[in-house]
Write an enzyme that holds these catalytic residues in place. Structure first.
Site, PDB file in Angstrom:
ATOM      1  N   LYS A  65       0.834  -1.189   0.000  1.00 19.32           N
ATOM      2  CA  LYS A  65       0.000   0.000   0.000  1.00 19.32           C
ATOM      3  C   LYS A  65       0.878   1.253   0.000  1.00 19.32           C
ATOM      4  CE  LYS A  65       0.698   1.904   3.396  1.00 19.32           C
ATOM      5  NZ  LYS A  65       1.948   2.421   4.060  1.00 19.32           N
ATOM      6  N   TYR A  70      -4.546   4.224   6.193  1.00 15.21           N
ATOM      7  CA  TYR A  70      -5.140   3.285   7.158  1.00 15.21           C
ATOM      8  C   TYR A  70      -6.440   3.832   7.743  1.00 15.21           C
ATOM      9  CZ  TYR A  70      -0.973   0.402   6.945  1.00 15.21           C
ATOM     10  OH  TYR A  70       0.033  -0.417   6.507  1.00 15.21           O
TER      11      TYR A  70
END
Ligand code: NAD
Length: 390
Positions: free
Chosen positions: A162, A245
């Site tokens: 990510k 996140y």
């Protein structure tokens, strides 16, 4: 009786695997079936005849897929390689690095054969390497696109760290390349395999405390350096790195997609250091049903929270996003779940998804959606206007 002619050399290396092949029967596992050509038995097979067929689960359990890590930096060395010593369905089979000393060190430490060690120039030759089933791209964000596409073209399944890429257009090309190659793509979203975060998903999506009204999601690091401060390589500042996140947490806690965003960049307390990227950022995501998620990220302040406030109570994790040590609580009491190796679980699940021919719960499309949301947040920050996410 059905016998299988194996077209994959690596799969017949051991007697166990020969037994496994003969035991597959006509219900061959879809992902493997493409590599095995079933033929009606005409003559008794020369190999091992199986008297007690193995169950599909046993066949899958006997096979470990080989992973090659691309980019041997902090995350690959500190988390992924150690996790690959604990995995059941995959193992560290190869490495790709531009640093000869790292190649030598990893070779010794992890017993990696020379033929499974690549650099960025000869990486494409991995196409001929039957030991490598999965390529795991752990490079700076702006390099993900190139290496995912090269891995797919080399016929490998891919895990990409990510954020998936720095633009949606790159994500589209990565997804298309894996699809064209008939290979699976997943994103390194380890928290989907972590029990406390899984509990947030359950409490939120099953509406255990009724409808969610608001969310608070904060993720910040006290300091950073290197490529993360270079917009060309990182695509942005803390939003790309850790703020993602918060976006993920809001999405998996509600099970919904945000429809609009407003955002405000924080003041630059260190303008020289943060000349290229934001130092901090606050944003509010609007979800269907009037849910508002207030989020914060920073490269100069430690923060770690995911809290949902619902009609009949609240539930939260603090810290929510670290590699270990999550703590959770609801308005009714403390959560209590075992500590797990998130990365080992994440990689094992991807290996199993390949072996079982099922989808990964963290596919490229999920990474693409996050990048789309991150870009909308930056647009809202720059224009100082509410931006719809379509
Ligand atoms: P890092 O700086 O420690 O490592 C990056 C690696 O890329 C190094 O080995 C470096 O040599 C190599 N590299 C190749 N070309 C480079 C270039 N042009 N510039 C800089 N480095 C280059 O970074 P990291 O923390 O390991 O992060 C790598 C990726 O993993 C990032 O996408 C990051 O977001 C992701 N990450 C994910 C998690 C997670 O929890 N899922 C945690 C940390 C990092």
């Amino acid at each position: 009786m059905v016998q299988f002619r194996n077209t994959r050399r690596a799969f017949i290396r051991s007697a166990t695997q020969k037994i496994s092949l003969l035991a597959l029967g006509s219900q061959a596992i879809p992902a493997l079936a493409e590599e095995l050509e079933p033929v009606e038995e005409l003559l008794p097979p020369e190999g091992i005849l199986l008297e007690q067929p193995l169950a599909k689960e046993q066949i899958i359990a006997a096979k470990k897929l080989g992973i090659a890590l691309v980019g041997l930096g902090g995350y690959a060395g500190g988390q992924l390689a150690p996790a690959l010593q604990e995995t059941e369905h995959c193992y560290l089979a190869g490495i790709v690095t531009g640093t000869p000393q790292k190649a030598a060190d990893w070779k010794t430490k992890y017993n990696i054969p020379d033929k499974n060690i690549y650099n960025y120039e000869n990486f494409d030759q991995i196409i001929d390497n039957k030991d490598i089933d999965i390529v795991y791209v752990v490079l700076p964000n702006a390099m993900h696109c190139e290496y995912v596409i090269r891995a797919a073209k080399a016929g490998k399944h891919v895990i990409c760290e990510k954020p998936m890429a720095i633009t949606v257009e790159e994500c589209d090309r990565m997804i298309a390349a894996c699809k064209d190659a008939g290979k699976m793509l997943s994103i390194g979203y380890r928290l989907h395999f972590e029990p406390y975060n899984q509990e947030m998903m359950r409490l939120g999506t099953k509406k255990i405390f009724g409808e969610i009204k608001t969310i608070e999601a904060h993720d910040g690091m006290g300091d950073t350096n290197g490529w993360r401060l270079d917009k060309k390589l990182a695509g942005g500042g803390p939003l790309m790195d850790v703020g993602i996140y918060c976006v993920q947490g809001c999405r998996y806690t509600t099970g919904l997609e945000p429809i609009a965003v407003t955002a405000v960049e924080g003041p630059k307390t260190k303008p020289e250091k943060f000349k290229d990227v934001e130092e901090s950022l606050d944003w509010t995501l609007e979800f269907p049903g009037g849910i508002k998620a207030h989020c914060k990220t920073s490269y100069t302040k430690n923060m770690n929270l995911l809290q949902a406030n619902a009609e009949k109570g609240w539930f939260k994790l603090s810290p929510a996003y670290p590699y270990r040590g999550q703590q959770g609580e609801t308005s009714e009491g403390k959560m209590n779940f075992p500590s797990v190796n998130q990365q080992a679980r994440q990689m094992d699940d991807f290996a199993l998804a390949i072996l079982e021919g099922r989808a990964t719960p963290v596919p490229g499309e999920m990474g693409r959606q996050d990048v789309k949301i991150l870009q909308a947040i930056y647009k809202a920050m720059e224009t100082k206007k509410r931006v719809e996410i379509v």
